[in-house]
Design an enzyme around this catalytic site. Structure first.
Site, mmCIF file in Angstrom:
data_model
loop_
_atom_site.group_PDB
_atom_site.id
_atom_site.type_symbol
_atom_site.label_atom_id
_atom_site.label_comp_id
_atom_site.label_asym_id
_atom_site.label_seq_id
_atom_site.Cartn_x
_atom_site.Cartn_y
_atom_site.Cartn_z
ATOM 1 N N GLU A 194 -5.864 29.285 40.242
ATOM 2 C CA GLU A 194 -6.332 27.929 39.940
ATOM 3 C C GLU A 194 -5.231 27.050 39.340
ATOM 4 O OE1 GLU A 194 -10.071 28.051 37.898
ATOM 5 O OE2 GLU A 194 -11.007 29.241 39.472
ATOM 6 N N HIS A 243 -27.130 32.436 40.524
ATOM 7 C CA HIS A 243 -25.798 32.397 39.922
ATOM 8 C C HIS A 243 -25.575 33.651 39.086
ATOM 9 C CE1 HIS A 243 -22.687 30.680 36.977
ATOM 10 N NE2 HIS A 243 -22.089 30.889 38.119
ATOM 11 N N HIS A 244 -24.527 34.381 39.427
ATOM 12 C CA HIS A 244 -24.120 35.571 38.668
ATOM 13 C C HIS A 244 -22.729 35.362 38.100
ATOM 14 C CE1 HIS A 244 -26.892 38.514 41.119
ATOM 15 N NE2 HIS A 244 -27.576 37.789 40.257
ATOM 16 N N GLU A 245 -22.644 34.682 36.978
ATOM 17 C CA GLU A 245 -21.364 34.690 36.274
ATOM 18 C C GLU A 245 -21.237 36.072 35.644
ATOM 19 O OE1 GLU A 245 -18.648 32.665 35.998
ATOM 20 O OE2 GLU A 245 -17.902 34.432 34.967
ATOM 21 N N HIS A 285 -16.542 33.020 43.079
ATOM 22 C CA HIS A 285 -15.587 32.163 42.383
ATOM 23 C C HIS A 285 -14.697 33.026 41.493
ATOM 24 C CE1 HIS A 285 -17.157 27.894 43.025
ATOM 25 N NE2 HIS A 285 -17.696 28.658 43.967
ATOM 26 N N GLU A 286 -13.472 32.612 41.348
ATOM 27 C CA GLU A 286 -12.458 33.326 40.560
ATOM 28 C C GLU A 286 -12.173 34.724 41.102
ATOM 29 O OE1 GLU A 286 -15.288 32.293 38.632
ATOM 30 O OE2 GLU A 286 -14.496 30.289 38.293
ATOM 31 N N GLU A 289 -14.020 21.062 40.049
ATOM 32 C CA GLU A 289 -14.249 21.128 38.604
ATOM 33 C C GLU A 289 -13.035 20.651 37.805
ATOM 34 O OE1 GLU A 289 -15.224 25.245 38.074
ATOM 35 O OE2 GLU A 289 -13.145 25.904 38.088
#
Lengths: 727, 727
Positions: A187, A428-430, A498-499, A523
């Site tokens: 990022e 959503h699974h952070e 993500h990430e 973001e």
């Protein structure tokens, strides 16, 4: 948008082999040829394989007789067996040709040609005696892919990789679009410079990013985009990253030698290998036209076809979310309570609500209503589950359980409400990068999704990895992401990670791994802003590996209305263009619903734009400057064009020759107003309808940081008659 | 053996609080007492807490006025917050008393008294201002337990431990029974020496053990057993090891200072803490009688009662196994095929069988028949599942799947056959220390067990841990073992873990974690042999924390009959005695069935001996020399006595005063023959029946490396009349 129809069109790929393999066994000759030449089907590319006097394997690559990669060594250093570096002899070579066409389930094209000439070199060492490895080169018209292969043999069962020493010896001090090598994050903002300038720029290019681990050698990440002084475009990346660490590139700023730098594990090892096995493909896409780089399907072609038996449940999706409001200063929070230290065993109903929790029943219902009204497939809701009060920065393993909603999020009622309106909630699974915790709870989490009718999940890996000492880009995590995608498929669930490690075309093999972030996305517009040329670089770098969930569509680019002084550095129209230029089968309309309601005419483009395509035409492209792309909607006579520019105004040229000949269509052109720019009047735009055909050409002014978006569809005679013809 | 009845007796513990808490709030006085004295209920032990001039917490301990631990510092060094080492002031103290009796589900006693005086000290630091921790001391008649507690507070939410600095300042150059500190294994042979001799002996004491990681500071493991020159016995260990790394003890051989040394994680950190939390208890059991050490229930008392709601499915078990034959030279193998490199995706039916696979249908059926005939509960089968060909030494993550049998093991038919005969198969999950792989597959593995009717599993952790860089004794693995036990409980499965961290009384909290190995057990008799005093030390060390699956019962101690020259270094009778001296609710008869069939009279003792007890009497004990224990079978008027000696012959004294008064019983005495010894005539024994009552005393000759076993039951008049009375 017509997702039902799109879904129906998903089918198993049929492989049309135009020509069978042509096998040339050269290994039977008494005197083996220690050097081998391979040419691309169109003869533009030539690859030469050769051993050095010390028995080191090398390759070199030319394009239209211009050197692209000078002679470069190949080899792998090991920990517990003798190295694969030198002392090799060629004991066999094979040349093969393949020309087939295959059909992805979704993508930028409905049909992809996989056409290459292949050279397979079998190498043998004396120490240990008779041990063999193989090098497989595939030369396409658009570039080269090669990998190391390790056959199972008595002399080689298990080994540990210390480093891969694949060289890419470039021919000069090329222009390069780069981000710093980092084991944990992609990022970063891009820097454009000469290779020789990297040392002076590297510290400035090391922006603050969560849990970053900048590599201490001078290095850049892949996909690495280069341009030579004589106009060659070169892209270096990898394909099919499976059971291996991600590759970064060490940079020698004097000799212009790039060399592989693998991501280490917790104890400093780079890869645990069991034969029969192979490395990922190392890819070099080359052309004298920048557009060809974006049109290349080389990376997808080097990935394996999927083994999923049923893919009928996988579908492109357009979604909104309870999301952007978290980035808009002070509006709402992922966390529910005022606590700063919570445990999964806590009773959250006893905590004091902070009064700003975004994922509350009323707000989610409002989003469902909006999605239903405007034909979106899904509503992403972040912050629905317990644990957000102290989820970040504590290297906390038991951080989320993925099944316990906050007290003000009625998971059953909200899903029921959504389904009654033809909308899905998106899970959503952070994970907070606590991968062990996620794996432990994965089946339970997916069963929970099945129970309530979720069919897609956005996963997140913000923070330092657990298992502690592992990295986002290491072999263990590479396997983790695939494990998640594979397990999700058992539950008919799509993944948007993500990430995670940047993609390498694995969506061919795991088509439910429908999108990824793995780069600086929208973001960051709320966290300092993105440079206006950022999205003219991303398709040449990050997107080479696969679709990006860039989350475009911000209409209220001036964020000072929420307080603070943030600004999205584009015009409104450029945000529309992203739905075409930033390819993804998963597209978000990321702004707040109320902002779309203020601009219903512009919003119409987001509602109309397709997600899945029959054909993609790269009309104009120059990395760092501009991109104009046209795409035909899958199975429909509709086309969409997106054009973007960097901080400079320009005139985009849209040549409509991609349209079927002899017929007129209605084109709706969304354009920056004359006095618009990314930092002045970004919301000023014009919308006009014109008649176009295959002979038309649009010359369209793009504002500084601006863009153009065009939707093209059939019209009946009366409709067409009322429109001016585009000249 | 009557397991059905034993099972029925399992019930939820009732807690009989004899006296309520007596709270003495001292914290309200204006002038706080910076030193505090605590005495044990019987006044034999005195503990003094005191701050040094620098505000360092210290404690000291005396027993009958003799110093046991001289003034010793307490404190914890941290990574990311100021240390908990000095600058403390006492801001509050509380003294409490508890006297309760509780009932374990299974154990050495059916009822356990938990009686202590407690001191809770609240300490405050100026840096950061007002931050508090607490020290909780519990002084029992049999010793001291203390721990650090970290209340949740604004000044303290998360912290990372660099090292715990708990000191145990011993009073002299005591005799110590020790194994070297090691992060990965407890499977060392014991050394008996003075503390000052440890440096000279440490290298010799570092035997080769799989995946060992000897600590580089001079250190020993706990439980650490010491004896002072003036006859005090001291045992140092810990209780309730949860979410924290295991503690080793650094040794200063000159000052006799022992100090805590925690096991690090992959990046060198020692513990990740989130308040409210606490360390495990540090335990010091003290007495002037060695027998009291073995009788101590201090460690169990310091553990938390279970939270399991239903424990009816947990039951002691006696089992045989397809196991010892793997250690007997050349007889059979865990692996099925001749391959040396296998993957879980391979089709094992295509491999060439090696012809010596132990877990084949015929052999397992033979074991089921034997178990059914002799009343065993279960048959352990190791080597039933694919992956054994290359399971060890490759740090291979995807090593076993726990659900795929080898082609010659019919999991369905064998379980059906066993159940039809009233026998269970016992599952085996060797993980090869690939804990991530096990966690990923855990639910599936337990569902597989439920499907086929397995209710207990032996787990194994041989090798280097994955997550790579983690250790068997580190916080992550400590949590892993508990995660496995907890998850198993959801499936009503009992766990017997091998190569896990040594126990700390957690079987009170997780009563389905029914036994562990975590020490050098019988298998080492086949790998070089165990010293004849080994099992006179283990109850004072390893078994202080919990039951050991020692796998006794080897009748064919001379293993040269299988080839090779291995020998089990005991007499046959000593193997019988182990069923009493080596407490476990899970007991194996480890020898080959055919060996038991040759000695049916001696085998009768193994068949008879109970697994669960109302009461335990330590009749004689001296670590390293001898142990004689009598136990009353739970809910039955049956008693069993086991006595063992080291390499020296001795006369054991069995005082039968533990029997109810005024009644005669039949005692069957299994004794070494006069000319028996561990290395000569180990299979020569006598069995005699005599009449005994509470006034009887048996003086019994034990051979060198020998033992004695006695079973005592009621008889009717005619039976008793026919027997000679023991004098």
């Amino acid at each position: 948008m017509n997702l039902t129809q799109n879904t129906k069109r998903v089918r198993k790929p049929r492989r049309t082999v135009r020509r069978a393999f042509l096998l040339l066994f050269l290994g039977t000759f008494a005197t083996l040829v220690q050097a081998q030449t391979l040419t691309s089907p169109d003869k533009n590319l030539t690859m030469q394989f050769e051993l050095t006097g010390k028995g080191e394997p090398t390759y070199q690559l030319t394009y239209k007789k211009k050197p692209v990669i000078k002679q470069s060594k190949l080899g792998i250093a090991t920990h517990d067996v003798p190295a694969f570096l030198e002392g090799f002899k060629v004991v066999n070579t094979q040349q093969n040709t393949l020309d087939e066409t295959w059909k992805p389930f979704w993508g930028e094209e409905s049909s992809i040609r996989n056409h290459y000439n292949e050279l397979l070199v079998t190498l043998e060492q004396q120490e240990p005696k008779g041990r063999q490895i193989q090098l497989r080169f595939r030369l396409f018209n658009d570039g080269l892919g090669f990998r190391y292969e390790f056959p199972q043999q008595e002399q080689l069962n298990y080994f540990v990789i210390k480093e891969e020493h694949t060289e890419f010896n470039l021919t000069g001090d090329h222009k390069i679009f780069w981000i710093r090598g980092d084991y944990n994050t992609n990022e970063y903002a891009y820097t454009t410079s000469r290779i020789s300038e990297i040392p002076n720029l590297i510290e400035k290019a090391t922006h603050d990013v969560h849990a970053q681990f900048p590599i201490d050698t001078l290095s850049v990440q892949t996909p690495s985009m280069l341009k030579t002084a004589d106009g060659l475009y070169i892209n270096i990346h990898e394909a099919a990253l499976v059971n291996y660490p991600a590759m970064h590139l060490n940079v020698d700023p004097k000799t212009f030698r790039f060399s592989s730098h693998l991501t280490p594990d917790a104890v400093g090892n780079k890869g645990y290998m069991q034969t029969e096995t192979q490395t990922p493909w190392r890819t070099i896409v080359v052309s004298d036209k920048a557009a060809d780089i974006l049109a290349s399907r080389l990376i997808l072609n080097l990935n394996e076809p999927t083994k999923y038996e049923d893919v009928s449940w996988i579908r492109p999706m357009k979604y909104i979310g309870v999301w952007w409001e978290y980035f808009v200063s002070g509006k709402s929070t992922w966390a529910y309570s005022t606590e700063t230290n919570v445990k999964l065993t806590d009773d959250f109903t006893k905590f004091t609500p902070n009064g700003r929790h975004g994922a509350n029943n009323e707000n989610v219902r409002r989003h469902i209503d909006f999605a239903a009204k405007h034909g979106f497939d899904a509503v992403l809701v972040e912050g629905w589950n317990i644990g957000w009060e102290d989820w970040f920065g504590n290297w906390k393993e038991e951080v989320f359980d993925f099944v316990t909603p906050y007290p003000d999020f009625d998971v059953k009622a909200l899903n029921k409400y959504a389904h009654s309106k033809g909308v899905q909630l998106m899970m959503h699974h952070e994970t907070s990068a606590s991968a062990t915790n996620y794996e432990r709870r994965l089946d339970t989490a997916f069963q929970f999704m099945n129970k309530y009718g979720y069919d897609a999940v956005k996963t997140g890996y913000v923070g330092k990895i657990i298992p502690r000492g592992e990295q986002h880009d290491g072999q263990w995590m590479v396997n983790h992401y695939i494990h998640v995608a594979n397990t999700a498929a058992k539950y008919k669930i799509m993944i948007n990670s993500h990430e995670a490690v940047r993609p390498t075309g694995l969506h061919r093999t795991y088509p439910n791994w429908i999108a990824q972030e793995s780069a600086r996305g929208t973001e960051f517009e709320a966290m300092g802003g993105l440079a206006p040329d950022h999205t003219t670089i991303l398709p040449f770098t990050r997107l080479m590996g696969g679709p990006m969930d860039y989350t475009p569509g911000i209409f209220q680019t001036d964020m000072s209305i929420y307080g603070g002084n943030q600004r999205v550095n584009t015009t409104l129209v450029k945000q529309l263009a992203y739905y075409v230029t930033m390819y993804s089968p998963l597209q978000m309309a990321a702004d707040l619903p109320e902002n779309y309601e203020r601009f219903p005419d512009a919003f119409q483009f987001i509602k109309d734009v397709a997600l899945d395509w029959d054909k993609t035409h790269i009309l104009e492209a120059e990395p760092g400057d501009y991109i104009t792309i046209a795409r035909k909607a899958k199975g429909q006579n509709e086309w969409f064009v997106g054009g973007i520019t960097d901080e400079n105004a320009r005139t985009a040229t849209v040549d409509f020759s991609f349209l079927p000949k002899g017929k007129d269509y209605i084109a709706t052109i969304y354009a920056d107003a004359k006095d618009a720019s990314w930092n002045k009047n970004p919301q000023k735009y014009t919308i006009r309808k014109v008649r176009v055909n295959a002979k038309s050409t649009l010359k369209q002014h793009l504002a500084p940081g601006g863009g153009v978006a065009v939707s093209i569809k059939e019209g009946d005679r009366s409709e067409l008659r009322g429109l001016k013809k585009l000249k």
